[in-house]
Design an enzyme around this catalytic site. Structure first.
Site, PDB file in Angstrom:
ATOM      1  N   LYS A 116       0.836  -1.235   0.019  1.00  0.00           N
ATOM      2  CA  LYS A 116       0.117   0.800  -0.078  1.00  0.00           C
ATOM      3  C   LYS A 116       0.625   1.519  -0.300  1.00  0.00           C
ATOM      4  O   LYS A 116       0.305   2.359  -0.776  1.00  0.00           O
ATOM      5  CB  LYS A 116      -0.831  -0.261   1.055  1.00  0.00           C
ATOM      6  CG  LYS A 116      -2.092  -1.106   1.043  1.00  0.00           C
ATOM      7  CD  LYS A 116      -2.904  -1.255   2.378  1.00  0.00           C
ATOM      8  CE  LYS A 116      -3.963  -2.172   1.979  1.00  0.00           C
ATOM      9  NZ  LYS A 116      -5.054  -0.667   2.755  1.00  0.00           N
ATOM     10  N   LYS A 158      -2.469   2.669   9.461  1.00  0.00           N
ATOM     11  CA  LYS A 158      -2.482   0.991   8.944  1.00  0.00           C
ATOM     12  C   LYS A 158      -1.436   0.379   8.031  1.00  0.00           C
ATOM     13  O   LYS A 158       0.148   0.593   8.077  1.00  0.00           O
ATOM     14  CB  LYS A 158      -3.260   1.813   6.785  1.00  0.00           C
ATOM     15  CG  LYS A 158      -4.401   2.861   7.360  1.00  0.00           C
ATOM     16  CD  LYS A 158      -4.861   3.087   5.668  1.00  0.00           C
ATOM     17  CE  LYS A 158      -5.074   2.532   5.117  1.00  0.00           C
ATOM     18  NZ  LYS A 158      -5.809   3.194   4.263  1.00  0.00           N
ATOM     19  N   LYS A 201      -4.208  11.022   7.436  1.00  0.00           N
ATOM     20  CA  LYS A 201      -5.196  11.500   7.471  1.00  0.00           C
ATOM     21  C   LYS A 201      -6.695  10.314   7.977  1.00  0.00           C
ATOM     22  O   LYS A 201      -6.893   9.593   7.346  1.00  0.00           O
ATOM     23  CB  LYS A 201      -6.307  12.560   7.364  1.00  0.00           C
ATOM     24  CG  LYS A 201      -7.246  13.369   7.668  1.00  0.00           C
ATOM     25  CD  LYS A 201      -6.079  14.291   8.572  1.00  0.00           C
ATOM     26  CE  LYS A 201      -7.871  15.172   8.747  1.00  0.00           C
ATOM     27  NZ  LYS A 201      -7.210  14.797  10.180  1.00  0.00           N
ATOM     28  N   LEU A 203     -10.229   9.894   7.673  1.00  0.00           N
ATOM     29  CA  LEU A 203     -11.394  11.102   7.778  1.00  0.00           C
ATOM     30  C   LEU A 203     -13.032  10.287   8.194  1.00  0.00           C
ATOM     31  O   LEU A 203     -13.001   8.883   8.439  1.00  0.00           O
ATOM     32  CB  LEU A 203     -11.686  10.968   6.192  1.00  0.00           C
ATOM     33  CG  LEU A 203     -10.499  11.037   5.248  1.00  0.00           C
ATOM     34  CD1 LEU A 203     -10.402  10.638   3.938  1.00  0.00           C
ATOM     35  CD2 LEU A 203     -10.766  12.884   5.526  1.00  0.00           C
ATOM     36  N   HIS A 235     -14.876  -2.852   8.377  1.00  0.00           N
ATOM     37  CA  HIS A 235     -14.191  -2.528   6.689  1.00  0.00           C
ATOM     38  C   HIS A 235     -14.581  -3.132   6.153  1.00  0.00           C
ATOM     39  O   HIS A 235     -14.238  -3.101   4.764  1.00  0.00           O
ATOM     40  CB  HIS A 235     -12.451  -2.080   6.861  1.00  0.00           C
ATOM     41  CG  HIS A 235     -12.555  -1.253   8.304  1.00  0.00           C
ATOM     42  ND1 HIS A 235     -12.984  -0.074   7.926  1.00  0.00           N
ATOM     43  CD2 HIS A 235     -11.539  -1.367   9.159  1.00  0.00           C
ATOM     44  CE1 HIS A 235     -12.566   0.925   9.124  1.00  0.00           C
ATOM     45  NE2 HIS A 235     -12.017  -0.579  10.069  1.00  0.00           N
ATOM     46  N   GLU A 275      -9.792   2.404  -5.563  1.00  0.00           N
ATOM     47  CA  GLU A 275     -10.638   2.863  -4.524  1.00  0.00           C
ATOM     48  C   GLU A 275     -10.108   4.095  -3.559  1.00  0.00           C
ATOM     49  O   GLU A 275      -8.786   4.410  -3.372  1.00  0.00           O
ATOM     50  CB  GLU A 275     -10.080   1.571  -3.323  1.00  0.00           C
ATOM     51  CG  GLU A 275     -11.232  -0.051  -3.657  1.00  0.00           C
ATOM     52  CD  GLU A 275     -10.958  -0.436  -2.774  1.00  0.00           C
ATOM     53  OE1 GLU A 275     -11.641  -2.166  -3.164  1.00  0.00           O
ATOM     54  OE2 GLU A 275     -10.401  -0.846  -1.682  1.00  0.00           O
ATOM     55  N   ARG A 291      -7.914  -7.336  -9.868  1.00  0.00           N
ATOM     56  CA  ARG A 291      -8.885  -8.384 -10.209  1.00  0.00           C
ATOM     57  C   ARG A 291     -10.023  -7.565 -10.188  1.00  0.00           C
ATOM     58  O   ARG A 291     -10.093  -6.917  -9.779  1.00  0.00           O
ATOM     59  CB  ARG A 291      -8.127  -9.025  -9.373  1.00  0.00           C
ATOM     60  CG  ARG A 291      -8.614  -8.777  -7.457  1.00  0.00           C
ATOM     61  CD  ARG A 291      -9.234  -9.150  -5.661  1.00  0.00           C
ATOM     62  NE  ARG A 291      -9.377  -8.859  -5.235  1.00  0.00           N
ATOM     63  CZ  ARG A 291     -10.243  -8.091  -4.107  1.00  0.00           C
ATOM     64  NH1 ARG A 291     -11.066  -8.196  -5.114  1.00  0.00           N
ATOM     65  NH2 ARG A 291     -10.182  -7.618  -3.298  1.00  0.00           N
ATOM     66  N   VAL A 294     -15.528  -8.411  -5.867  1.00  0.00           N
ATOM     67  CA  VAL A 294     -17.142  -9.638  -6.191  1.00  0.00           C
ATOM     68  C   VAL A 294     -17.918  -8.148  -6.048  1.00  0.00           C
ATOM     69  O   VAL A 294     -19.496  -9.053  -6.468  1.00  0.00           O
ATOM     70  CB  VAL A 294     -17.271  -8.892  -4.283  1.00  0.00           C
ATOM     71  CG1 VAL A 294     -18.023  -9.970  -3.891  1.00  0.00           C
ATOM     72  CG2 VAL A 294     -15.701 -10.501  -3.775  1.00  0.00           C
TER      73      VAL A 294
HETATM   74  P1  ADP Z   1      -8.216  -3.398   3.560  1.00  0.00           P
HETATM   75  O1  ADP Z   1      -7.163  -3.537   2.025  1.00  0.00           O
HETATM   76  O2  ADP Z   1      -7.841  -3.733   4.259  1.00  0.00           O
HETATM   77  O3  ADP Z   1      -9.497  -3.128   2.688  1.00  0.00           O
HETATM   78  P2  ADP Z   1      -8.186  -0.399   2.553  1.00  0.00           P
HETATM   79  O4  ADP Z   1      -7.556   0.677   2.663  1.00  0.00           O
HETATM   80  O5  ADP Z   1      -9.262  -0.295   1.426  1.00  0.00           O
HETATM   81  O6  ADP Z   1      -8.330  -1.274   3.482  1.00  0.00           O
HETATM   82  O7  ADP Z   1      -9.472   0.255   3.583  1.00  0.00           O
HETATM   83  C1  ADP Z   1     -10.525  -0.521   3.928  1.00  0.00           C
HETATM   84  C2  ADP Z   1     -11.351   0.466   4.299  1.00  0.00           C
HETATM   85  O8  ADP Z   1     -11.784   1.736   6.087  1.00  0.00           O
HETATM   86  C3  ADP Z   1     -12.215   1.578   3.590  1.00  0.00           C
HETATM   87  O9  ADP Z   1     -13.025   1.369   2.958  1.00  0.00           O
HETATM   88  C4  ADP Z   1     -13.247   2.812   5.019  1.00  0.00           C
HETATM   89  O10 ADP Z   1     -13.840   2.475   5.483  1.00  0.00           O
HETATM   90  C5  ADP Z   1     -11.640   2.407   5.704  1.00  0.00           C
HETATM   91  N1  ADP Z   1     -10.284   3.312   6.087  1.00  0.00           N
HETATM   92  C6  ADP Z   1      -9.398   3.484   5.129  1.00  0.00           C
HETATM   93  N2  ADP Z   1      -8.422   4.263   5.254  1.00  0.00           N
HETATM   94  C7  ADP Z   1      -9.514   5.664   5.397  1.00  0.00           C
HETATM   95  C8  ADP Z   1      -8.879   7.032   6.109  1.00  0.00           C
HETATM   96  N3  ADP Z   1      -8.193   7.283   5.407  1.00  0.00           N
HETATM   97  N4  ADP Z   1     -10.139   7.688   7.309  1.00  0.00           N
HETATM   98  C9  ADP Z   1     -10.901   6.509   6.963  1.00  0.00           C
HETATM   99  N5  ADP Z   1     -11.738   5.707   7.137  1.00  0.00           N
HETATM  100  C10 ADP Z   1     -10.944   4.088   6.107  1.00  0.00           C
END
Ligand code: ADP
Length: 451
Positions: A116, A158, A201, A203, A235, A275, A291, A294
């Site tokens: 990431k 993260k 940050k 959100l 999530h 995304e 990929r 779903v």
């Molecule tokens: P994963 O690969 O584990 O699915 P993502 O980066 O796609 O992780 O994030 C999954 C979900 O986590 C997002 O759809 C959102 O709901 C939440 N999320 C991710 N980053 C943020 C952020 N910076 N602020 C608030 N929520 C977040």
């Protein structure tokens, strides 16, 4: 074109791939674990090969068994579906080394987007707007505090190798930060074998909006609009729709244009999803999935484009024949992920399906590998199937979803159908007025009644 495709997956996505292959006149090979010997994808494929015991690491993730299955059956291509080995760059390379075409992106792109931190760096370079955060991995608490103060609290820690919402921790104050860092690190280490973390940050009230892309690896790439996947629990997406109730045509064209241009620049190959979180009119890149996803059917329903068919043709070397101007968005589509789970506690409920009656009629699609008398094994994810509806307007799609859910009968196990029946009657959902935290707030407030 390929003569025979091996489908390295199970469940509804295995059927989905099988259908696309059959419509292209390509023979299919199913693989299955011993827990899946009665599965529908095995019954519908032209040939099938047992690749091991129920545990995924010894069957669906077992690379030598998959290669042997290709060898035995003479399959010249392999479709990984989603999950399992679909985003494993090394596996894509190994397939190539064995003269089996991996139906997916180039290994280098899978690798970049699988990390990431690297993904974000690449997105930024390509002019895609990103969530403010650390430049790369955070190595110590002092640095973390400095970054957090510069972007402002709350922040989100993260995992660089994250997926499925694991390894994510919010820190609201400087005091929270070192605990959030160490828990995110240990969760990431346990889940992904990599404890690298970064800061973003946090959100507060964003929507999750993602852009579907197709590229042919030779510099042609288009976008197919967005999907709004804001309805989530832990999530994990629960319900998806397209178009997003929050976007207007200009915002769609703008962000879609930025993403398609970026994909042309890197010569992306195959289907992918970029995304974003979306808040107050701004988009913030979070990751790219290299990929089929779903929730891809909602895009298919409003564009009429078969994404798996396109994946196969592109992998076989065909240039992308669809031009951006040929992509016409028509009406509205909504998907519900029906899981074998208790609708209030979300406890898994595998077992025998004693009665199965899927809904039908105009604008209704059910992608499911379940049949009456089938026993859902406890070894894999709990997706029973996806109900997708299409209507000329969002209101029509909502009403169609409501009546389809009322028609849908699955007996013998618990499913999340009752959750969706409640949701489609909720004013916020009907109005499209929800963010990524809406569902958890609703459930915490006892929206599903006594459990
Ligand atoms: P994963 O690969 O584990 O699915 P993502 O980066 O796609 O992780 O994030 C999954 C979900 O986590 C997002 O759809 C959102 O709901 C939440 N999320 C991710 N980053 C943020 C952020 N910076 N602020 C608030 N929520 C977040």
């Amino acid at each position: 074109m390929f003569e025979k495709i091996l489908i390295a997956n199970r469940g509804e996505i295995a059927l989905r791939i099988l259908r696309a292959a059959k419509e292209l006149g390509i023979a299919t090979v199913a693989v299955y674990s011993t827990a899946d010997k009665n599965a529908m994808h095995v019954k519908l494929a032209d040939e099938s090969v047992c690749i091991g015991p129920p545990q995924a690491r010894d069957s669906y993730l077992h690379i030598p068994a998959l290669l042997a299955a290709c060898e035995i059956t003479g399959a010249d291509a392999l479709h990984p579906g989603y999950g399992f080995l679909s985003e494993n760059a090394r596996f894509a390379e190994i397939c190539g080394e064995h003269k089996i075409t991996f139906i997916g992106p180039k290994p280098e792109h899978i690798r970049i987007m699988g990390d990431k931190i690297e993904a974000k760096r690449t997105a930024k370079r390509l002019g895609i707007p990103c969530v403010p955060g650390s430049e790369g991995a955070i190595t110590n608490d002092v640095e973390a505090l400095r970054v957090a103060k510069s972007i402002g609290f709350p922040v989100l820690v993260k995992a660089a190798s994250g997926g499925g919402g694991r390894g994510m921790k919010v820190a609201r104050t400087a005091e929270d930060l070192s605990v959030a860092l160490s828990t995110a690190r240990s969760e990431a280490k346990a889940a992904f074998g990599d404890d690298a973390v970064y800061l973003e940050k946090y959100l507060e009230k964003p929507r999750h909006i993602e852009i579907q892309v197709l590229g042919d690896g030779g510099g042609r790439a288009i976008h197919l609009g967005e999907r709004d996947c804001s309805l989530q629990r832990r999530h994990q997406k629960i319900l998806e729709e397209s178009p997003s109730p929050a976007l207007n045509a200009k915002e769609r064209a703008d962000i879609g244009g930025i993403v398609a241009k970026a994909m042309r620049e890197i010569q992306y190959l195959g289907a992918g999803t970029v995304e974003f979180l979306y808040e107050k009119g701004e988009f913030y890149f979070i990751e790219m999935n290299t990929r089929i996803q779903v929730e891809h059917p909602v895009t298919e329903m409003i564009t009429g484009i078969d994404l798996v068919n396109e994946q196969i043709k592109i992998a076989a070397g065909s240039p992308l024949l669809i031009k951006q101007k040929d992509v016409i968005f028509s009406g509205h589509a909504i998907e519900c992920r029906v899981n074998a789970e208790n609708p209030s506690t979300f406890r898994p409920s595998p077992g025998k399906v004693t009665y199965f009656h899927p809904p039908g009629g105009l604008g209704v699609r059910v992608d499911s590998a379940v049949y009456q008398g089938y026993t859902i094994p406890p070894n894999y994810d709990s997706l029973v199937g996806k109900l997708i509806v299409h209507g000329r307007s969002r209101t029509e799609a909502m009403m169609r979803l409501r009546r389809s859910l009322d028609e849908f009968i699955v007996d013998g196990i618990e499913t999340t159908i009752p959750l969706f029946r409640t949701l489609v009657r909720n004013a916020d959902i009907q109005n499209g007025d929800y963010d990524i935290h809406w569902l958890e707030r609703f459930l915490d407030a006892g929206g599903m009644g006594e459990t």
